[in-house]
Enzyme design. Sequence first.
Site, PDB file in Angstrom:
ATOM      1  N   GLU A  69     -20.776 -37.968   9.301  1.00 37.50           N
ATOM      2  CA  GLU A  69     -19.782 -38.300   8.024  1.00 37.50           C
ATOM      3  C   GLU A  69     -19.386 -39.477   8.261  1.00 37.50           C
ATOM      4  OE1 GLU A  69     -15.157 -36.732   7.413  1.00 37.50           O
ATOM      5  OE2 GLU A  69     -16.239 -35.832   9.285  1.00 37.50           O
ATOM      6  N   ASN A 214     -15.329 -29.068   1.536  1.00 40.51           N
ATOM      7  CA  ASN A 214     -15.036 -29.068   2.769  1.00 40.51           C
ATOM      8  C   ASN A 214     -13.604 -28.510   3.319  1.00 40.51           C
ATOM      9  OD1 ASN A 214     -15.811 -29.974   5.859  1.00 40.51           O
ATOM     10  ND2 ASN A 214     -13.679 -30.992   5.562  1.00 40.51           N
ATOM     11  N   GLU A 215     -13.694 -27.582   4.040  1.00 36.72           N
ATOM     12  CA  GLU A 215     -12.040 -27.213   4.580  1.00 36.72           C
ATOM     13  C   GLU A 215     -11.141 -27.235   3.520  1.00 36.72           C
ATOM     14  OE1 GLU A 215     -11.535 -29.220   8.156  1.00 36.72           O
ATOM     15  OE2 GLU A 215     -12.948 -28.310   9.231  1.00 36.72           O
ATOM     16  N   TYR A 286     -14.294 -25.863  17.237  1.00 31.44           N
ATOM     17  CA  TYR A 286     -14.313 -26.809  18.224  1.00 31.44           C
ATOM     18  C   TYR A 286     -13.460 -26.174  19.407  1.00 31.44           C
ATOM     19  CZ  TYR A 286     -15.480 -30.133  14.767  1.00 31.44           C
ATOM     20  OH  TYR A 286     -16.273 -30.992  13.864  1.00 31.44           O
ATOM     21  N   GLU A 340     -20.025 -26.801  11.617  1.00 33.39           N
ATOM     22  CA  GLU A 340     -19.063 -27.778  12.612  1.00 33.39           C
ATOM     23  C   GLU A 340     -18.935 -27.119  13.864  1.00 33.39           C
ATOM     24  OE1 GLU A 340     -16.008 -30.063  11.324  1.00 33.39           O
ATOM     25  OE2 GLU A 340     -16.619 -30.433   9.254  1.00 33.39           O
TER      26      GLU A 340
END
Length: 566
Positions: A69, A214-215, A286, A340
């Site tokens: 990114e 994205n998200e 995460y 991710e």
Amino acid sequence: MTTHNSQYSAETTHPDKQESSPVPTAAGTTASNVSTTGNATTPDASIALNADATPVADVPPRLFGSFVEHLGRCVYGGIYEPSHPTADENGFRQDVLDLVKELGVTCVRYPGGNFVSNYNWEDGIGPRENRPMRRDLAWHCTETNEMGIDDFYRWSQKAGTEIMLAVNMGTRGLKAALDELEYVNGAPGTAWADQRVANGIEEPMDIRMWCIGNEMDGPWQVGHMSPEEYAGAVDKVAHAMKLAESGLELVACGSSGAYMPTFGTWEKTVLTKAYENLDFVSCHAYYFDRGHKTRAAASMQDFLASSEDMTKFIATVSDAADQAREANNGTKDIALSFDEWGVWYSDKWNEQEDQWKAEAAQGLHHEPWPKSPHLLEDIYTAADAVVEGSLMITLLKHCDRVRSASRAQLVNVIAPIMAEEHGPAWRQTTFYPFAEAALHARGQAYAPAISSPTIHTEAYGDVPAIDAVVTWDEQARTGLLLAVNRDANTPHTLTIDLSGLPGLPGLGTLALGKAQLLHEDDPYRTNTAEAPEAVTPQPLGIAMNATGTCTATLPAISWISVEFHG
């Protein structure tokens, strides 16, 4: 990538946010009643692949993907640094490229991430001297656009990786996505394809896999949407992109994390609406040791069991995808793209972001935004590497549904590779478990039968200390066993029985290849530029007999890999 409270475990492992029902153990795992105390050299756990074992699925090459990114120094000072002594004619750091190849990365998601939701892809093509500078709202930085899709394509050709390309669904949408698709994949003879040719890339790039945003559920995301809004938008974009190229593989945004209030219902709403033209749904999770500042023992034990969290995440999203299939009377399964995942000490970023917001709220500011600042540069410990090894085991054990994954990110930013400006590049501790799986997990994945002592966690209750996965390429007659001891305090000795591998004609058929152990007596030990090999896997002293049985002792907080062949 979320910019606040992004880690799944931060919400689900905190004692006051536990669910009332226990998280189930991983498939194929049972918890034994054997005490975790006593003689560590006496086997108290076992891993066995029975003759009637059914493979989970073939191991998909995309499972070993990564993520680049435009964030911090991932691109500038990471993969691209034209003034570096090893830089090639394109400005790519050769020392980083060499490590990327050693890591075994197969597919790289680009260019974001939060960055993509305010990104004009056209800014990054053509002569560099003509490219505009822009403000990046995601990370509050100045984007120079020295790197763009043409440059990243050239980099990927040198790295030997596939590209998973993300399109902007925040400030843009349908037309920009179609234009970019034509530019990237179109045959010469149309306006955008001819522009690509004029920029020096004559043949189509043949990018097959595309992330549609994205998200988009996250309030931190530029242009974030409700489930219904995104469902309608992704349905239109996916439909149009497949009219242009029916062979594309399209990824819809899933929830940014399981802590989101619409987790599960978001996936069901989106996939039900756009089922016909979607192939994947994204998953983001995460993890980090929430007690790392005080080195709290209970927090470390919860952290080591993070794969329990990932297992439940996969089950929840898979169930939502199956409900969408049934609602459409469909026959295809929507696969999961865990694009991710990894260890990210996001509490450090949250503190930094909160400080910036407090300063910015003091009035209008006209100072220039920084270029490629040091952001999210976590330095990983031996324990972090063991957890990432455990998470990789979980992905392999669920590769029937998880058909793509991107360990976030690749260089400098929460990454397995670190690189100093004008200086060296080196492997973080997390480099090793990923590389072993990426380079040697082939053929079919198997969830072996596991008998294990239990460990107590505040987040998940009692869970097995041992987890493992086996891969076996029957044609090449090569295999890999990955195992982890998630016990923070006690070593465990395993008996390993691989005699049930399919295609073995009988006795005298298996031989041991490389066996290695990753463990440090100090689980907080790290690799640095000054000591780049402080934490590395060491030879594991085991002997395998011809039938594929052996014994191995795993210290507390450890990961092993055993390569074998017929």
